[in-house]
Design a protein around this motif. Structure first.
Motif, PDB file in Angstrom:
ATOM      1  N   SER A 171      -4.342  -7.816   4.086  1.00  0.00           N
ATOM      2  CA  SER A 171      -3.936  -7.296   2.809  1.00  0.00           C
ATOM      3  C   SER A 171      -5.565  -6.637   2.183  1.00  0.00           C
ATOM      4  O   SER A 171      -5.415  -5.533   1.801  1.00  0.00           O
ATOM      5  CB  SER A 171      -3.408  -8.331   2.053  1.00  0.00           C
ATOM      6  OG  SER A 171      -3.339  -7.736   0.630  1.00  0.00           O
ATOM      7  N   GLN A 172      -6.487  -7.497   2.377  1.00  0.00           N
ATOM      8  CA  GLN A 172      -7.835  -6.939   1.593  1.00  0.00           C
ATOM      9  C   GLN A 172      -8.418  -5.888   2.732  1.00  0.00           C
ATOM     10  O   GLN A 172      -9.186  -4.777   1.980  1.00  0.00           O
ATOM     11  CB  GLN A 172      -8.514  -8.133   1.604  1.00  0.00           C
ATOM     12  CG  GLN A 172     -10.014  -7.888   0.744  1.00  0.00           C
ATOM     13  CD  GLN A 172      -9.544  -7.403  -0.660  1.00  0.00           C
ATOM     14  OE1 GLN A 172      -8.693  -8.036  -1.152  1.00  0.00           O
ATOM     15  NE2 GLN A 172     -10.252  -6.284  -1.189  1.00  0.00           N
ATOM     16  N   GLU A 198      -6.990  -2.750   1.684  1.00  0.00           N
ATOM     17  CA  GLU A 198      -7.434  -2.275   0.511  1.00  0.00           C
ATOM     18  C   GLU A 198      -8.795  -1.703   0.658  1.00  0.00           C
ATOM     19  O   GLU A 198      -9.075  -0.352   0.126  1.00  0.00           O
ATOM     20  CB  GLU A 198      -7.544  -3.403  -0.681  1.00  0.00           C
ATOM     21  CG  GLU A 198      -8.017  -3.079  -1.989  1.00  0.00           C
ATOM     22  CD  GLU A 198      -7.267  -2.170  -2.490  1.00  0.00           C
ATOM     23  OE1 GLU A 198      -7.867  -1.626  -3.972  1.00  0.00           O
ATOM     24  OE2 GLU A 198      -5.987  -1.687  -2.334  1.00  0.00           O
ATOM     25  N   ARG A 243      -8.123   1.837   2.025  1.00  0.00           N
ATOM     26  CA  ARG A 243      -7.515   2.731   1.188  1.00  0.00           C
ATOM     27  C   ARG A 243      -8.848   3.510   0.619  1.00  0.00           C
ATOM     28  O   ARG A 243      -8.835   4.755   0.284  1.00  0.00           O
ATOM     29  CB  ARG A 243      -6.485   1.975   0.506  1.00  0.00           C
ATOM     30  CG  ARG A 243      -5.804   3.213  -0.581  1.00  0.00           C
ATOM     31  CD  ARG A 243      -5.187   2.086  -1.617  1.00  0.00           C
ATOM     32  NE  ARG A 243      -6.018   1.371  -2.460  1.00  0.00           N
ATOM     33  CZ  ARG A 243      -6.642   2.015  -3.319  1.00  0.00           C
ATOM     34  NH1 ARG A 243      -6.545   3.209  -3.893  1.00  0.00           N
ATOM     35  NH2 ARG A 243      -7.408   1.031  -4.309  1.00  0.00           N
ATOM     36  N   ALA A 251     -14.239  -4.610  -3.203  1.00  0.00           N
ATOM     37  CA  ALA A 251     -13.168  -5.122  -2.219  1.00  0.00           C
ATOM     38  C   ALA A 251     -13.807  -5.418  -0.967  1.00  0.00           C
ATOM     39  O   ALA A 251     -13.165  -6.505  -0.438  1.00  0.00           O
ATOM     40  CB  ALA A 251     -12.593  -3.558  -1.930  1.00  0.00           C
TER      41      ALA A 251
END
Length: 550
Positions: free
Chosen positions: A263-264, A267, A270, A291
């Motif tokens: 998930s990280q 991020e 992204r 992040a």
């Protein structure tokens, strides 16, 4: 004796011979038969059971006539169903019992024997048409478990039986303790007891059927086998469902760090793509740095449980990566060791991100026991090794300066002295004396940037033996400088001798008068201190040297 006569119309010829004619024909056949065949049958008249006239008309039984009809049980004994039952009993007798009265399912031979028996039981269920419970519940298993089972098959796995047999109340995954429910433990115990019982029952049925005095029917036997197999199958299904579902729950929890990392990482990716599309520099982006910092924290958690080959450190922060990137940007021509270490730090971070992206495609390929994932462990080892060094030498400015200083000394010395250059190229063991000798010589002029004190503080303690040698070396060095014709030439000659570089003896005589030449004793003290320098803290010194020479 009664006689019967039948009137037959004169104009009708019977289409069959009379009993008298048949008897005569049979009598003729017996008369023409061989002597041995005639002797093989006893005449009934000899036994006195029938009169001579009656024996002449008694039909003979051929020697090839079939035996009496078999009973149902005898037919069953000759059937493939009974043979399957017999093979199952044989397989049962081949299981290995441990000293604790449990079956050996650890060795290859023990597993193979048990697998044969379970396959036989599965065939019995099929042959005796046991109405087994549907296996549709397996469709809810994770892919990692579904691949273990064949479709449209009972598929009794030895792994399931082994878990039922052992009945471990808990297990450790990634250092955490997970406890099985009482329901699972009870179901496992019931299954194992039924496994023992089904073997006894099948053997007992087999022995009964083999007895000549057995009075039961085949249908009764088949029904008894079917009923007991059904009980076994029901208990198997109950335990398998409960056990596998709890295992999947444990595995899901054990993979939570990987899920968080996925998930990280998404991020971070992204944000990077966003800045790239906007054509903005992300170097000073607090959003991206935060992040990445969160991702590094999660990587640290994974490293603490999965990297059993290393130290499992979880205190390596994003500051290490930031320092490495800053050093490369700040130094116009960074030292080779600085550049190499900084690149290793960056590549290690990228390498772990690549592994995490791979896991995001199918997290079920990740072994819940994270240490059992070789690709992940290798990436973590690279991460810990490079980032640990970065933490020591990039975060601490003093040690970073020492690293840069010694690196430049080694590079310049290698360019000047051929012997030392060859030692560097060949990674010669002489380097373990040559490099510390260079540092000791620099320390004599207090130009070692504190390296000697960092790695061997007792050198500067006169109460220590090594401190006494240092004191005498300084005195010898001072006298040599005073006696030398040139301080620069004296230092060059001292360095060449310490490195083992060939030198001109005439040049030595020019630099130092033979009456004041103390170079040999000075070199001896330098090499002694050089050895003590890398012996005092060997691990730290080797790591320091490894970074410089990499």
């Amino acid at each position: 004796m009664y006689s019967y006569s039948f009137d037959m119309p004169e104009n009708i010829t019977p289409d069959h011979s009379s009993f008298h004619e048949q008897s005569e024909d049979l009598h003729d056949i017996t008369l023409n038969s061989s002597e041995s065949e005639e002797d093989s049958y006893q005449s009934i008249s000899d036994k006195g059971e029938l009169s001579e006239s009656q024996s002449r008309y008694l039909p003979f039984r051929s020697s090839t006539a079939p035996p009496r009809p078999l009973t149902d049980i005898e037919e069953f004994r000759r059937s493939s169903d009974f043979l399957l039952l017999e093979h199952t009993v044989i397989c049962s007798s081949q299981l290995f019992l441990r000293s604790d009265q449990k079956y050996d399912l650890d060795s290859e031979h023990g597993q193979r024997s048990c697998k044969k028996l379970l396959n036989q039981i599965e065939k019995l269920c099929e042959v005796f048409k046991v109405p087994c419970t549907s296996r549709d519940y397996r469709n809810k298993f994770s892919r990692a478990y579904r691949v273990l089972y064949r479709e449209n098959s009972l598929c009794y796995l030895t792994e399931i039986l082994d878990s039922a047999q052992e009945g471990f109340p808990y297990l450790y995954v990634n250092g955490e303790r997970y406890v099985f429910s009482e329901e699972v433990l009870q179901a496992g115990s019931s299954l194992f007891q039924r496994f023992i019982k089904i073997q006894y029952i099948l053997k007992e049925i087999y022995n009964r059927v083999c007895e000549e005095t057995f009075t039961g029917t085949v249908d009764q036997i088949k029904q008894e086998i079917s009923d007991n197999l059904l009980d076994f199958d029901n208990l198997w299904v109950e335990f398998e469902q409960l056990y596998v579902h709890e295992l999947m729950a444990i595995e899901s929890d054990a993979r939570r760090y990987i899920e968080e990392a996925i998930s990280q990482e998404h991020e971070v990716t992204r944000i990077e793509i966003m800045y790239k599309e906007q054509k903005k520099s992300h170097l000073d982006s607090s959003e991206l740095q935060n992040a990445k910092a969160n991702l590094v924290t999660i990587i640290g958690k994974i490293n603490s449980v999965a990297n059993i080959e290393g130290k499992g450190r979880d205190d390596l922060t994003i500051d290490i990566l930031k320092a490495a990137e800053a050093l490369i940007r700040r130094m116009s021509t960074p030292a080779r060791c600085i550049r190499n270490l900084a690149e290793k730090i960056k590549q290690a971070f990228i390498g772990i991100r690549v592994v995490i992206r791979k896991y995001s495609q199918n997290i079920e390929i990740v072994d819940p026991q994270l240490k059992n994932n070789p690709e992940l462990v290798d990436a973590l080892m690279d991460f810990e090794s490079s980032w640990e060094r970065g933490k020591i030498y990039f975060i601490n400015s003093k040690k970073c300066n020492q690293l840069v200083f010694l690196s430049s000394i080694i590079e310049s010395t290698g360019n000047k002295y051929q012997v030392f250059k060859e030692q560097l190229e060949c990674s010669d063991s002489e380097l373990f004396v040559s490099i510390p000798s260079l540092i000791v010589i620099k320390a004599l002029e207090d130009q070692d940037r504190g390296i000697c004190k960092s790695f061997c503080a007792p050198i500067f303690d006169e109460t220590e033996k090594v401190g006494g040698v240092w004191k005498r070396l300084k005195r010898s060095y001072k006298y040599g400088k005073l006696a030398a014709s040139s301080f620069t030439e004296y230092t060059e000659l001292l360095t060449a001798m310490a490195l083992g570089e060939p030198y001109d003896k005439n040049f030595r005589a020019q630099v130092l008068d033979s009456n004041f030449d103390n170079l040999d004793s000075t070199i001896s003290k330098i090499k002694y201190l050089a050895i003590e320098l890398h012996r005092h803290k060997p691990t730290d010194w080797n790591r320091f040297l490894d970074i410089i020479l990499c």
